[in-house]
Write an enzyme that holds these catalytic residues in place. Sequence first.
Site, short mmCIF file in Angstrom:
data_model
loop_
_atom_site.label_atom_id
_atom_site.label_comp_id
_atom_site.label_asym_id
_atom_site.label_seq_id
_atom_site.Cartn_x
_atom_site.Cartn_y
_atom_site.Cartn_z
N MET A 1 0.86 -1.18 0.00
CA MET A 1 0.00 0.00 0.00
C MET A 1 0.90 1.23 0.00
O MET A 1 1.71 1.40 0.91
CB MET A 1 -0.92 -0.02 1.23
CG MET A 1 -1.86 1.14 1.34
SD MET A 1 -3.18 0.85 2.55
CE MET A 1 -2.24 0.49 4.03
N TYR B 1 1.52 3.35 12.69
CA TYR B 1 1.23 3.12 11.27
C TYR B 1 -0.21 2.68 11.04
O TYR B 1 -0.91 2.30 11.96
CB TYR B 1 2.25 2.20 10.61
CG TYR B 1 2.41 0.77 11.07
CD1 TYR B 1 1.47 0.07 11.79
CD2 TYR B 1 3.57 0.08 10.71
CE1 TYR B 1 1.65 -1.24 12.15
CE2 TYR B 1 3.76 -1.25 11.06
CZ TYR B 1 2.81 -1.91 11.77
OH TYR B 1 2.99 -3.22 12.12
N GLU B 2 -0.63 2.81 9.79
CA GLU B 2 -2.03 2.62 9.38
C GLU B 2 -2.98 3.57 10.09
O GLU B 2 -4.14 3.25 10.35
CB GLU B 2 -2.47 1.17 9.58
CG GLU B 2 -1.68 0.15 8.81
CD GLU B 2 -1.66 0.41 7.31
OE1 GLU B 2 -2.56 1.10 6.81
OE2 GLU B 2 -0.71 -0.05 6.66
N GLY B 3 -2.48 4.74 10.43
CA GLY B 3 -3.29 5.75 11.11
C GLY B 3 -3.02 5.74 12.59
O GLY B 3 -3.24 4.75 13.28
#
Length: 611
Positions: free
Chosen positions: A160, A441-443
Amino acid sequence: MYQAPLTDIRFTLKELAGLDDVLALPGYDEATPDLVEAVLQENARFVEQAIAPLNRAGDRQPPVWRDGAVATSPGYAAAYADYAAGGWQGLQHPVSWGGQGLPKLVAAVANETINSACLSFSLCPLLTDGVIEALLTVGSESLRNTYVPNLVSGKWTGTMNLTEPQAGSDLAQVAMRAVPQQDGTYRLSGQKIFITYGEHDMAENIVHLVLARTPDAPAGVKGISLFVVPKFLPGDGGRLGPRNDVWCASIEHKLGIHGSPTAVLLYGAGKGEAGEGAVGYLVGEENRGLEYMFIMMNAARFAVGQQGVAVAERATQQAFAYARDRIQGRAVEGSPGPVAIAHHPDVQRMLLTMRALTEGGRAISYMAAAARDTAAHHPDAGTRDRHRALYELLVPVVKGFCTESAVEVASLGIQVHGGTGYIEETGAAQHYRDARILPIYEGTTAIQANDLLGRKLLRDGGATAARIQQDMQVTLAALDAAAGRAQGDDAQGLLLLRTNLATAMQAQQQALGFMARTAMTDVRAVFAGSVPFLMLTGVLVGGWQMARAAVACQRELADAAGGRWPREFLHNKMTTAVFYGAHILPRAGAWSSAIQAGGVIEACVRRSDIA
């Protein structure tokens, strides 16, 4: 060495997550209880024997970058080949695309255990799952046919690509360019950073999902499109075509997850064989890329929350083993000689905190996975809608609460070890270093908290949260009944759990009331408490699930025929549930107080030098 906690996993699946109800849903006819048990056992064997030994090796011998290529840590490539050959990548994906079509609830177990075994290794299949889900949801027939079977089989892996040097969490600043070509493809140019497994030697091809802008795109997030950009272009007959113009400029040196290569990728650097500019294929429509990427991001956020549970489990197992073996100090009540430190009250407090947060997080994540299965497969539309809303509300809680808990648990693990925990050779420090990335990570946790408030609670006026509170009322009644049947310490523990669960429920209601009253007049005061509210909700939902576990334990312990679970396990589970009620649930009141002080804090901040 890690051992999959199969008894607690089975208990959580059966007693809390409703595995039998999930298996009865349409579409899961082949997913029998016997098959699920076989998957659990084989998964435990595989991760314990093939994946867990990689954990220390990857930490001590990180991947090596040389001239754009990355050699992964020793043993990773061989283990990934075994992972792919075992069909683990396709566990939850449709049979029609080469997967096994099992419920997300079952896949959640496998995801947890592989992350416990080796977090760095598991990041590669985690992201591949997200690419598969995104392509199956919004990809064209051509893209699905070309990429999904190879991703499901593990032949190819996925990534991603969001972040750029000037655009961290603010994706409105994405500057990657995608110029349309006459043949329907696009040529991408720009730089992406922090790309997990953006380059490696474990699979023959890497499929990047990339956010970029077309030349005439509007500014901000409304001008972002999504593209598939493979490392090697697909060729005829399943063969790989020329190398695309995607180049790994370097990999990062990190605090933890050393075994996971985190790449800086250059698109359009003139390094490929397919001409200048990376060849990309549009996913869906132009300018809807962020909307599409959220499909993958939500899948990844749930999976990262499970990583929190996984690292917490690994740290907890190590701390318990050490505390039982380490002989030091005499018992506070008196003893003829030194005892194992597990006998000391404060070490017991730390160990039980670790176990309570881990098992509470596991219950929340499995509950969310079951809601996702019901939302996808239940025949009644209203039931699907309610469970979809429940899953969407729980995803930021799973991601935020479980990862923040993992940092706490891993830190306590070092404390249990004492001075030896601060020394790398024991391995306790690695769990803390690995866990520290999870709330980022990932928000970040704040992004999850803002999502919980802005997209979930305010969108439906708190209706989903109200339904959860109604279900908690049922559990309060069950605790009353269980306490009436129990005797002695069990009865007292159940009543304590009931009292503190009710108090925590009230704390959440008070926080929700404050936010509803304040949202229209002082939105900053509301969002100042967004992370406290996320943590309050995690504490509360975890406590609810542990209360349900306590009710099930009391029922099984009262069964004269012996029940379905080992009695030693039931006593341990009951102890953990009561401890959660006594030590973890009271945190809800503190979080609620912090939330309701939002207006006062904001007024003070405006007079300070903080911004």
